[in-house]
Design a protein around this motif. Structure first.
Motif, PDB file in Angstrom:
ATOM      1  N   ASP A  91       4.735   6.551 -10.527  1.00  0.00           N
ATOM      2  CA  ASP A  91       5.474   7.601  -9.822  1.00  0.00           C
ATOM      3  C   ASP A  91       6.197   6.987  -8.628  1.00  0.00           C
ATOM      4  OD1 ASP A  91       6.481   9.854  -8.689  1.00  0.00           O
ATOM      5  OD2 ASP A  91       4.554  10.855  -8.362  1.00  0.00           O
ATOM      6  N   VAL A  96       6.194   8.336  -4.954  1.00  0.00           N
ATOM      7  CA  VAL A  96       5.151   7.954  -3.996  1.00  0.00           C
ATOM      8  C   VAL A  96       5.620   6.676  -3.312  1.00  0.00           C
ATOM      9  CG1 VAL A  96       2.732   7.354  -3.654  1.00  0.00           C
ATOM     10  CG2 VAL A  96       3.367   8.988  -5.436  1.00  0.00           C
ATOM     11  N   TYR A 109       2.905   1.352 -11.518  1.00  0.00           N
ATOM     12  CA  TYR A 109       3.505   2.121 -10.424  1.00  0.00           C
ATOM     13  C   TYR A 109       4.249   3.276 -11.094  1.00  0.00           C
ATOM     14  CZ  TYR A 109       6.447   3.003  -6.263  1.00  0.00           C
ATOM     15  OH  TYR A 109       7.097   3.572  -5.192  1.00  0.00           O
ATOM     16  N   ASP A 149       3.913   2.549   2.041  1.00  0.00           N
ATOM     17  CA  ASP A 149       3.579   2.754   3.451  1.00  0.00           C
ATOM     18  C   ASP A 149       3.585   1.444   4.230  1.00  0.00           C
ATOM     19  OD1 ASP A 149       2.761   4.056   5.772  1.00  0.00           O
ATOM     20  OD2 ASP A 149       0.642   3.810   5.304  1.00  0.00           O
ATOM     21  N   THR A 199       0.844  -1.187   0.000  1.00  0.00           N
ATOM     22  CA  THR A 199       0.000   0.000   0.000  1.00  0.00           C
ATOM     23  C   THR A 199       0.883   1.242   0.000  1.00  0.00           C
ATOM     24  OG1 THR A 199      -1.713  -1.181   1.232  1.00  0.00           O
ATOM     25  CG2 THR A 199      -1.857   1.224   1.180  1.00  0.00           C
ATOM     26  N   LEU A 200       0.663   2.115  -0.980  1.00  0.00           N
ATOM     27  CA  LEU A 200       1.461   3.335  -1.097  1.00  0.00           C
ATOM     28  C   LEU A 200       0.944   4.413  -0.159  1.00  0.00           C
ATOM     29  CD1 LEU A 200       1.798   3.485  -5.008  1.00  0.00           C
ATOM     30  CD2 LEU A 200       3.214   2.244  -3.347  1.00  0.00           C
ATOM     31  N   LEU A 201       1.720   5.468   0.004  1.00  0.00           N
ATOM     32  CA  LEU A 201       1.334   6.567   0.890  1.00  0.00           C
ATOM     33  C   LEU A 201       0.088   7.293   0.395  1.00  0.00           C
ATOM     34  CD1 LEU A 201       4.825   8.087   1.814  1.00  0.00           C
ATOM     35  CD2 LEU A 201       3.268   6.829   3.315  1.00  0.00           C
ATOM     36  N   ASP A 202      -0.205   7.188  -0.899  1.00  0.00           N
ATOM     37  CA  ASP A 202      -1.422   7.825  -1.414  1.00  0.00           C
ATOM     38  C   ASP A 202      -2.637   6.906  -1.323  1.00  0.00           C
ATOM     39  OD1 ASP A 202      -1.004   5.983  -3.414  1.00  0.00           O
ATOM     40  OD2 ASP A 202      -0.769   7.446  -5.044  1.00  0.00           O
ATOM     41  N   GLY A 203      -2.473   5.743  -0.700  1.00  0.00           N
ATOM     42  CA  GLY A 203      -3.590   4.818  -0.512  1.00  0.00           C
ATOM     43  C   GLY A 203      -3.734   3.757  -1.581  1.00  0.00           C
ATOM     44  N   THR A 204      -2.943   3.818  -2.647  1.00  0.00           N
ATOM     45  CA  THR A 204      -3.024   2.821  -3.712  1.00  0.00           C
ATOM     46  C   THR A 204      -2.548   1.464  -3.216  1.00  0.00           C
ATOM     47  OG1 THR A 204      -2.626   4.516  -5.396  1.00  0.00           O
ATOM     48  CG2 THR A 204      -2.250   2.232  -6.048  1.00  0.00           C
TER      49      THR A 204
END
Length: 244
Positions: free
Chosen positions: A143, A146, A141, A149, A111-116
């Motif tokens: 970017d 980003v 993916y 998390d 899970t990325l910091l932007d919620g993806t």
């Protein structure tokens, strides 16, 4: 006559001076009161600066230290974990089995910091082996600034790779796999699972399965693991095909 006038003058002068002193004291008191009100006003409190989330540091271990996620990166090309779909900047995860057990299946979500959320699946991974897994839905993916998390994982383990080593000898030459029945009975309805071994890592979390109808006692059969064309076939499981 002169003395009487002097007596009247001094009391009057004293009264004037007293009034002046009282007026001055009142003015000073008034000024001090104003200064006291100004000093009692509370100072503005600056807003705290939020600390940015630095994201995960690699490598990162999951499953109580059994699996290690070495990195999250981009890949462009054919995605073996999405039925060979093409893609650009596909999300990819490098995972190493640190345990002494055979990973039958593991599902991972980064899970990325932007919620993806990016989803990966690896299957049939021997102890110590590294896998390059790709997003099962071909998600990009794009970017890499980003950061990641969290990584979560759910895995199923077996004691050892089920390759029927007591009855089958395996020889691999690139993508050509030769199976020899070393036992005294015929072996039928087999499913042979292979990974594509590329530069020491499995290219894709997927296992390619090939059917073998029969290997008679003492004989050999050859299969072509064409899905492993990028590298060399690595036989990870041989089992009786439950579908037959």
């Amino acid at each position: 006559m002169t003395r009487k006038r002097q007596r009247r003058f001094f009391p009057l002068l004293a009264a004037v001076l007293a009034a002046a002193v009282l007026a001055g004291c009142g003015s000073a008191a008034s000024g001090q009161s104003g200064a006291s009100v100004a000093q009692s006003a509370p100072a503005a409190t600056p807003e705290p600066t939020p600390t940015p989330n630095p994201g995960l540091s690699w490598p990162y271990v999951v499953e109580d230290g059994n699996l290690q996620v070495d990195s999250l990166f981009q890949y462009s090309g054919i995605n073996p974990d999405c039925d060979g779909e093409m893609g650009d900047d596909i999300a990819a995860l490098q995972v190493t089995n640190l345990s002494d057990r055979f990973v039958e299946r593991a599902e991972l979500t980064a899970t990325l910091l932007d919620g993806t959320g990016l989803n990966f699946v690896i299957t049939n991974v021997p102890a110590g082996q590294t896998v390059l897994a790709f997003a099962v839905d071909n998600a990009a993916y794009p970017d890499m600034t980003v950061l990641c998390d969290t990584v979560t994982c759910s895995a199923v383990y077996g004691d050892a790779a089920p390759v029927m080593a007591d009855t089958i000898a395996v020889d691999v030459q690139e993508t050509t796999v030769t199976l020899t029945n070393t036992g005294s009975t015929d072996l039928t309805n087999l499913a042979v699972g292979c990974h594509c071994l590329f530069d020491g890592a499995y290219f894709g979390g997927v296992t390619y399965n090939y059917a073998v109808d029969c290997i008679t006692a003492g004989s050999s059969v050859t299969i072509q693991a064409d899905d492993c064309y990028l590298g060399q076939a690595d036989v990870v499981c041989i089992q009786s095909d439950p579908a037959t």
